[in-house]
Scaffold this motif. Structure first.
Motif, PDB file in Angstrom:
ATOM      1  N   ARG A  56       1.967  12.201  -3.336  1.00 51.61           N
ATOM      2  CA  ARG A  56       1.815  10.790  -2.975  1.00 51.61           C
ATOM      3  C   ARG A  56       0.350  10.366  -3.104  1.00 51.61           C
ATOM      4  O   ARG A  56       0.032   9.307  -3.624  1.00 51.61           O
ATOM      5  CB  ARG A  56       2.311  10.581  -1.542  1.00 51.61           C
ATOM      6  N   ARG A  57      -0.540  11.255  -2.631  1.00 47.79           N
ATOM      7  CA  ARG A  57      -1.969  10.936  -2.735  1.00 47.79           C
ATOM      8  C   ARG A  57      -2.360  10.770  -4.200  1.00 47.79           C
ATOM      9  O   ARG A  57      -3.028   9.807  -4.575  1.00 47.79           O
ATOM     10  CB  ARG A  57      -2.802  12.055  -2.095  1.00 47.79           C
ATOM     11  N   ARG A  58      -1.920  11.714  -5.018  1.00 44.65           N
ATOM     12  CA  ARG A  58      -2.278  11.635  -6.430  1.00 44.65           C
ATOM     13  C   ARG A  58      -1.745  10.353  -7.076  1.00 44.65           C
ATOM     14  O   ARG A  58      -2.422   9.730  -7.891  1.00 44.65           O
ATOM     15  CB  ARG A  58      -1.720  12.857  -7.177  1.00 44.65           C
ATOM     16  N   ARG A  59      -0.526   9.967  -6.675  1.00 43.47           N
ATOM     17  CA  ARG A  59       0.053   8.733  -7.246  1.00 43.47           C
ATOM     18  C   ARG A  59      -0.798   7.529  -6.853  1.00 43.47           C
ATOM     19  O   ARG A  59      -1.121   6.691  -7.685  1.00 43.47           O
ATOM     20  CB  ARG A  59       1.485   8.534  -6.745  1.00 43.47           C
ATOM     21  N   HIS A 101       1.571  -3.261  -5.554  1.00 43.33           N
ATOM     22  CA  HIS A 101       2.116  -1.893  -5.582  1.00 43.33           C
ATOM     23  C   HIS A 101       2.950  -1.580  -4.334  1.00 43.33           C
ATOM     24  O   HIS A 101       3.402  -0.461  -4.167  1.00 43.33           O
ATOM     25  CB  HIS A 101       0.984  -0.862  -5.689  1.00 43.33           C
ATOM     26  N   ARG A 102       3.064  -2.556  -3.462  1.00 39.91           N
ATOM     27  CA  ARG A 102       3.836  -2.405  -2.209  1.00 39.91           C
ATOM     28  C   ARG A 102       3.386  -1.189  -1.402  1.00 39.91           C
ATOM     29  O   ARG A 102       4.182  -0.371  -0.941  1.00 39.91           O
ATOM     30  CB  ARG A 102       5.338  -2.276  -2.492  1.00 39.91           C
ATOM     31  N   LEU A 103       2.068  -1.068  -1.254  1.00 35.34           N
ATOM     32  CA  LEU A 103       1.545   0.030  -0.435  1.00 35.34           C
ATOM     33  C   LEU A 103       1.488  -0.463   1.009  1.00 35.34           C
ATOM     34  O   LEU A 103       0.518  -1.096   1.418  1.00 35.34           O
ATOM     35  CB  LEU A 103       0.143   0.459  -0.916  1.00 35.34           C
ATOM     36  N   THR A 104       2.535  -0.208   1.757  1.00 40.39           N
ATOM     37  CA  THR A 104       2.595  -0.756   3.114  1.00 40.39           C
ATOM     38  C   THR A 104       2.090   0.245   4.140  1.00 40.39           C
ATOM     39  O   THR A 104       1.555  -0.114   5.171  1.00 40.39           O
ATOM     40  CB  THR A 104       4.042  -1.144   3.477  1.00 40.39           C
ATOM     41  N   ASN A 105       2.263   1.522   3.822  1.00 38.67           N
ATOM     42  CA  ASN A 105       1.861   2.562   4.744  1.00 38.67           C
ATOM     43  C   ASN A 105       0.325   2.642   4.815  1.00 38.67           C
ATOM     44  O   ASN A 105      -0.364   2.603   3.792  1.00 38.67           O
ATOM     45  CB  ASN A 105       2.490   3.859   4.192  1.00 38.67           C
ATOM     46  N   GLU A 108      -1.415   5.337   2.723  1.00 40.60           N
ATOM     47  CA  GLU A 108      -1.396   5.052   1.290  1.00 40.60           C
ATOM     48  C   GLU A 108      -2.444   3.997   0.942  1.00 40.60           C
ATOM     49  O   GLU A 108      -3.147   4.108  -0.049  1.00 40.60           O
ATOM     50  CB  GLU A 108      -0.012   4.543   0.867  1.00 40.60           C
ATOM     51  N   LYS A 109      -2.544   2.994   1.806  1.00 39.69           N
ATOM     52  CA  LYS A 109      -3.540   1.945   1.552  1.00 39.69           C
ATOM     53  C   LYS A 109      -4.934   2.563   1.511  1.00 39.69           C
ATOM     54  O   LYS A 109      -5.733   2.273   0.633  1.00 39.69           O
ATOM     55  CB  LYS A 109      -3.519   0.917   2.693  1.00 39.69           C
ATOM     56  N   GLN A 110      -5.198   3.450   2.488  1.00 40.57           N
ATOM     57  CA  GLN A 110      -6.528   4.049   2.554  1.00 40.57           C
ATOM     58  C   GLN A 110      -6.814   4.909   1.331  1.00 40.57           C
ATOM     59  O   GLN A 110      -7.917   4.885   0.785  1.00 40.57           O
ATOM     60  CB  GLN A 110      -6.670   4.874   3.829  1.00 40.57           C
ATOM     61  N   LEU A 111      -5.795   5.657   0.898  1.00 44.68           N
ATOM     62  CA  LEU A 111      -5.972   6.509  -0.283  1.00 44.68           C
ATOM     63  C   LEU A 111      -6.279   5.652  -1.508  1.00 44.68           C
ATOM     64  O   LEU A 111      -7.159   5.965  -2.311  1.00 44.68           O
ATOM     65  CB  LEU A 111      -4.694   7.320  -0.540  1.00 44.68           C
ATOM     66  N   TYR A 112      -5.543   4.565  -1.609  1.00 35.67           N
ATOM     67  CA  TYR A 112      -5.731   3.675  -2.754  1.00 35.67           C
ATOM     68  C   TYR A 112      -7.139   3.065  -2.728  1.00 35.67           C
ATOM     69  O   TYR A 112      -7.853   3.047  -3.723  1.00 35.67           O
ATOM     70  CB  TYR A 112      -4.659   2.582  -2.726  1.00 35.67           C
ATOM     71  N   ILE A 113      -7.525   2.606  -1.545  1.00 31.04           N
ATOM     72  CA  ILE A 113      -8.834   1.961  -1.412  1.00 31.04           C
ATOM     73  C   ILE A 113      -9.939   2.950  -1.756  1.00 31.04           C
ATOM     74  O   ILE A 113     -10.877   2.641  -2.493  1.00 31.04           O
ATOM     75  CB  ILE A 113      -9.030   1.406   0.020  1.00 31.04           C
ATOM     76  N   SER A 114      -9.802   4.170  -1.241  1.00 32.28           N
ATOM     77  CA  SER A 114     -10.897   5.107  -1.472  1.00 32.28           C
ATOM     78  C   SER A 114     -10.973   5.500  -2.950  1.00 32.28           C
ATOM     79  O   SER A 114     -12.058   5.675  -3.488  1.00 32.28           O
ATOM     80  CB  SER A 114     -10.802   6.279  -0.492  1.00 32.28           C
ATOM     81  N   ALA A 115      -9.845   5.568  -3.641  1.00 33.94           N
ATOM     82  CA  ALA A 115      -9.891   5.860  -5.079  1.00 33.94           C
ATOM     83  C   ALA A 115     -10.438   4.673  -5.859  1.00 33.94           C
ATOM     84  O   ALA A 115     -11.158   4.833  -6.838  1.00 33.94           O
ATOM     85  CB  ALA A 115      -8.502   6.213  -5.583  1.00 33.94           C
ATOM     86  N   ALA A 116     -10.120   3.479  -5.400  1.00 35.18           N
ATOM     87  CA  ALA A 116     -10.552   2.285  -6.131  1.00 35.18           C
ATOM     88  C   ALA A 116     -12.045   2.018  -5.946  1.00 35.18           C
ATOM     89  O   ALA A 116     -12.714   1.536  -6.857  1.00 35.18           O
ATOM     90  CB  ALA A 116      -9.751   1.075  -5.661  1.00 35.18           C
ATOM     91  N   PHE A 124     -14.587  -4.905   1.866  1.00 33.38           N
ATOM     92  CA  PHE A 124     -14.011  -5.366   3.141  1.00 33.38           C
ATOM     93  C   PHE A 124     -14.000  -4.225   4.154  1.00 33.38           C
ATOM     94  O   PHE A 124     -13.109  -4.120   4.999  1.00 33.38           O
ATOM     95  CB  PHE A 124     -12.574  -5.874   2.933  1.00 33.38           C
ATOM     96  N   GLY A 125     -15.011  -3.339   4.051  1.00 30.55           N
ATOM     97  CA  GLY A 125     -15.052  -2.142   4.891  1.00 30.55           C
ATOM     98  C   GLY A 125     -14.998  -2.448   6.377  1.00 30.55           C
ATOM     99  O   GLY A 125     -14.255  -1.834   7.138  1.00 30.55           O
ATOM    100  N   LEU A 126     -15.804  -3.416   6.805  1.00 30.23           N
ATOM    101  CA  LEU A 126     -15.828  -3.742   8.233  1.00 30.23           C
ATOM    102  C   LEU A 126     -14.577  -4.486   8.672  1.00 30.23           C
ATOM    103  O   LEU A 126     -14.116  -4.335   9.793  1.00 30.23           O
ATOM    104  CB  LEU A 126     -17.098  -4.555   8.551  1.00 30.23           C
ATOM    105  N   HIS A 127     -14.041  -5.264   7.761  1.00 30.72           N
ATOM    106  CA  HIS A 127     -12.814  -6.002   8.083  1.00 30.72           C
ATOM    107  C   HIS A 127     -11.710  -5.014   8.472  1.00 30.72           C
ATOM    108  O   HIS A 127     -11.101  -5.137   9.532  1.00 30.72           O
ATOM    109  CB  HIS A 127     -12.382  -6.836   6.878  1.00 30.72           C
ATOM    110  N   TYR A 128     -11.503  -4.024   7.584  1.00 31.99           N
ATOM    111  CA  TYR A 128     -10.439  -3.048   7.858  1.00 31.99           C
ATOM    112  C   TYR A 128     -10.880  -1.956   8.822  1.00 31.99           C
ATOM    113  O   TYR A 128     -10.090  -1.452   9.603  1.00 31.99           O
ATOM    114  CB  TYR A 128      -9.948  -2.415   6.546  1.00 31.99           C
TER     115      TYR A 128
END
Ligand SMILES: CCCCCCCCCCC/C=C/C(=O)SCCNC(=O)CCNC(=O)[C@H](O)C(C)(C)COP(=O)(O)OP(=O)(O)OC[C@H]1O[C@@H](n2cnc3c(N)ncnc32)[C@H](O)[C@@H]1OP(=O)(O)O
Ligand SMILES: Cc1cc2nc3c(=O)[nH]c(=O)nc-3n(C[C@H](O)[C@H](O)[C@H](O)COP(=O)(O)OP(=O)(O)OC[C@H]3O[C@@H](n4cnc5c(N)ncnc54)[C@H](O)[C@@H]3O)c2cc1C
Length: 684
Positions: A56-59, A101-105, A108-116, A124-128
């Motif tokens: 899942r992380r890799r995806r 991408h419907r990343l609701t979890n 998953e959101k964090q993994l996506y953000i950190s890869a991006a 938006f680091g402080l926001h989240y």
């Protein structure tokens, strides 16, 4: 398992890896992978919490890495303005893509953000990272229903404004006031002095529209201390600061160049009564104050952030050792025998002694982060049920571990950089960004010394409780147990026993905590007031807190290996790594173990000898151990740490992109050099 590598060298590696198939793997690196005694993928699954989670992380990572909208030139070649703008652009795209991408979890959101975001800060680091957590933790039901959808859907962008120009650590001393006016049912926010300007909050300089502001609450003429308020800072129409609000960027820093850390001043700014976050304390319309069930609940956002930072440090340190170990396998230096190839620098004992303690620490901190995150969730659930009993314990644990791990992490990243020689200093190595991104963790969310002193404060109380024979929480239970006399190790094999190693750290922690408590008592006995005694005992207190955290990490590492299912090969290497982490820790802090005679010189000799012997066991697996962290090149962002090891080609390609290479002859030649060299005075 599938055969993935079609490399030019020796045997293809059978690795369930997600690295793209390299055309050519550096033969030295391939040799290391072939020689490893375990399959790194197994360790990757373990670290991620299972094969499913790895996949899942890799995806999630691939979704970001392969997205053309998220590509840009290397941030090393961008000026600050461009970096800020790029970070905002990406933050907006990331928000859109997360929906697409419907990343609701959350994970998953964090993994996506950190890869991006790769090795840059998130726009938006402080926001989240703090605004949303502060709203979630501090809003009452009605406020949550109003503010959370706005924040979650990015209709408003937030920050967490606590620190002031003159006050960061001692937050009871913050000067910003929020005075309640029952006539209009409003709070009046005001910055009474220059030192009261909010200073440092991330994303506040240019991005945020709102902030959770920490201010001193006054109602009916009485002061009630710090409370959180949600305040609109900028217009939602044109982003201009609202009347009475002064805002700006605080200027360039050591790093965090894409981040707009800001300043903020209030000139009698009025906000509605219900903008005070009222989950724990309230002010009624007529100004009556209702106090919280625990005095420090306002600080809960910081506790959450400190817990998260332990994982962040483990992650950054893992990246640093990945770069340094891979580079050390491909870098050859200094002919030893005439005519024979120079050795890989990873073969030098000094290089191993630089890198392997941090490789071991990266694993130790990763496992520690699992445990503290789990404990945080447990305590959070208890608190949601109105039970605040474990809050002090969680505060002491998170403050101490954030400080202990970030000290080691920052030091480790710098040692890894140094271990790469000159190339470690190039931005191509990834170290400058990694270091400057991680360095402030020792300062923000509670300065490290101050945090260790908070842990010490808790431990001093526990020492008194233990002395009285009363019950202690599990993680400090050892303080109520008697010292076990001398270390029983008779030979090297005894010293490899995990139980014995854990006992040694337990003994040291207990002794140093008790010693600090005795020093405090005797200082107070001499007639010193509490605060003077505390200051006089700082050196004992700091050592006690640090030894406590060190014990916690060793114990956690041992327990993780004992309690987790894994193959014999993985168990074997993790066992060696854990032994090395503990023995190296004893060797580095030998004085503490010798001081009270717990260990003797002979045992210390054996410790040192074992540290040397374990270097060999780790050496053969070192590349596989860093491969197991499973960082793709696009995430590592280091030409030295590339998976294929083709370092020199990558560095040369990268350097060609330097803006200074855009033209063969730079403008400054015509402006300055030519006139200098062609003037009559310059003639030889
Ligand atoms: C790898 C990449 C990473 C990239 C990251 C990118 C994003 C970057 C984001 C960066 C964001 C940064 C944000 C910030 O920095 S926000 C500001 C953070 N500020 C701080 O942390 C301030 C530190 N100071 C404090 O916490 C307190 O002032 C301090 C604890 C030091 C003292 O507080 P106080 O004076 O009120 O307390 P006392 O010392 O008198 O103690 C009174 C009792 O309260 C207990 N206590 C204190 N804190 C807590 C807590 N949080 N929870 C529970 N209890 C607490 C303390 O132990 C005392 O208890 P006893 O009386 O029982 O002893
Ligand atoms: C990159 C970055 C991002 C940040 N983001 C935010 C943010 O988003 N929001 C926000 O509100 N803040 C933010 N901060 C501010 C940060 O939280 C504070 O800088 C931090 O809490 C430390 O406080 P200080 O600067 O007052 O340090 P100080 O307390 O002034 O520390 C200076 C020295 O004094 C010592 N010291 C202080 N008090 C004691 C004591 N009681 N006993 C012994 N020694 C002591 C410290 O150990 C240290 O050596 C950020 C800071 C940085 C660097």
């Amino acid at each position: 398992m599938i055969v993935l590598f079609n490399c030019t060298c020796a045997v293809p590696t059978t690795m369930d890896s997600f690295h793209p198939v390299p055309v050519k793997v550096n033969p030295d690196l391939q040799k290391e992978r072939d020689a490893a005694l375990f399959n790194p993928v197994e360790l990757t699954y373990l670290k991620d919490g299972g094969k499913d989670k790895t996949e899942r992380r890799r995806r999630c990572e691939l979704l970001a890495i392969n997205d053309p909208d998220l590509q840009h030139k290397d941030i090393s070649f961008m000026a600050r303005n461009e970096r800020y703008s790029n970070a905002v652009r990406k933050a907006v795209i990331i928000a859109r893509k997360i929906k697409e991408h419907r990343l609701t979890n959350m994970e998953e959101k964090q993994l996506y953000i950190s890869a991006a975001t790769q090795y840059d800060t998130y726009g938006f680091g402080l926001h989240y990272g703090m605004f949303l957590p502060a709203l979630s933790a501090q809003c009452d039901e009605e406020q949550r229903n109003y503010w959370l959808p706005l924040a979650e859907n990015l209709k408003i962008l937030g920050t967490y404004a606590q620190t002031e120009l003159g006050h960061g650590t001692f937050i009871r001393g913050l000067e910003t006031t929020a005075i309640y006016d029952p006539k209009t049912e409003e709070f009046v926010l005001h910055t009474p002095t220059l030192s009261a300007l909010k200073w440092w909050p991330g994303n506040m300089g240019k991005t945020a529209t709102h902030a959770v502001v920490l201010a001193q609450l006054y109602t009916n003429g009485k002061s009630y201390g710090l409370h959180p308020f949600i305040v609109q800072l900028r217009s939602l129409e044109n982003h201009q600061p609202l009347p009475g609000i002064t805002l700006g960027d605080i200027g360039p820093k050591l790093g965090f160049h894409s981040f707009d850390n800001g300043f903020l001043g209030f000139d009698h700014v009025r906000i509605p009564r219900r903008n005070m976050l009222m989950k724990y304390s309230q002010v009624s319309p007529d100004g009556f104050y209702i106090k919280p069930i625990h005095a420090k609940l306002t600080y809960s956002t910081m506790v959450e952030a400190r817990v998260t930072l332990v994982s962040d440090i483990a992650y950054s340190l893992s990246q640093a050792v990945t770069i340094a170990v891979r580079y050390s396998a491909v870098r050859r230096q200094t002919e030893q025998i005439k005519g024979v190839k120079e050795p890989q620098i990873l073969d030098y004992r000094t290089q191993q002694l630089k890198l392997f303690p941090y490789l071991a620490a990266a694993y130790a901190f990763t496992f520690t982060s699992f445990v503290i995150t789990g404990r945080y969730i447990e305590v959070q659930n208890e608190m949601n049920d109105g039970n605040m009993e474990s809050l002090s314990e969680l505060h002491a644990l998170s403050a101490g571990l954030k400080a202990f791990t970030s000290y080691v992490g920052n030091e480790g990243i710098e040692v890894c950089r140094l271990s790469c020689g000159g190339h470690g200093y190039s931005q191509a190595s990834g170290f400058p960004e990694l270091y400057t991104l991680t360095a402030p963790i020792s300062t923000f969310e509670g300065e490290n010394t101050v945090m260790l002193l908070q842990t010490a404060r808790y431990l001093m109380k526990c020492a008194t409780t233990a002395k009285r024979g009363l019950e202690l929480p599990r993680f400090v239970l050892y303080l109520s147990q008697r010292q076990k006399g001398q270390c029983p190790a008779r030979n090297e094999s005894d010293l490899l026993d995990h139980g014995l190693l854990s006992d040694a750290f337990e003994h040291r922690a207990r002794r140093l905590v008790i010693e600090a408590a005795q020093k405090m008592q005797s200082n107070i006995g001499k007639g010193n007031p509490q605060h003077v005694a505390w200051n006089n005992c700082h050196m004992y207190l700091l050592k006690a807190a640090s030894a406590h955290c060190h014990f916690y990490v060793v114990q956690t590492f041992v327990k993780y290996i004992n309690d987790t299912e894994m193959s014999d090969a993985v168990r074997d290497i993790l066992t060696s790594l854990c032994q090395f982490y503990a023995l190296h820790g004893i060797w580095q802090n030998a004085g503490d173990f010798l001081q009270d005679g717990y260990m003797n010189g002979n045992q210390l000799d054996m410790v040192q000898s074992l540290v040397g012997k374990l270097l060999d066991k780790i050496r053969i697996n070192a590349v596989a151990l860093v491969d197991a962290f499973d960082f793709r090149d696009e995430i590592l962002c280091s030409k030295l740490g590339k998976y294929d090891g083709n370092v020199y080609e990558a560095m040369y390609e990268w350097a060609k992109n330097s803006p200074l290479n855009k033209t063969e002859v730079h403008d400054s030649y015509n402006k300055y050099l030519r006139p200098l060299m062609q003037s009559s005075k310059a003639k030889l």
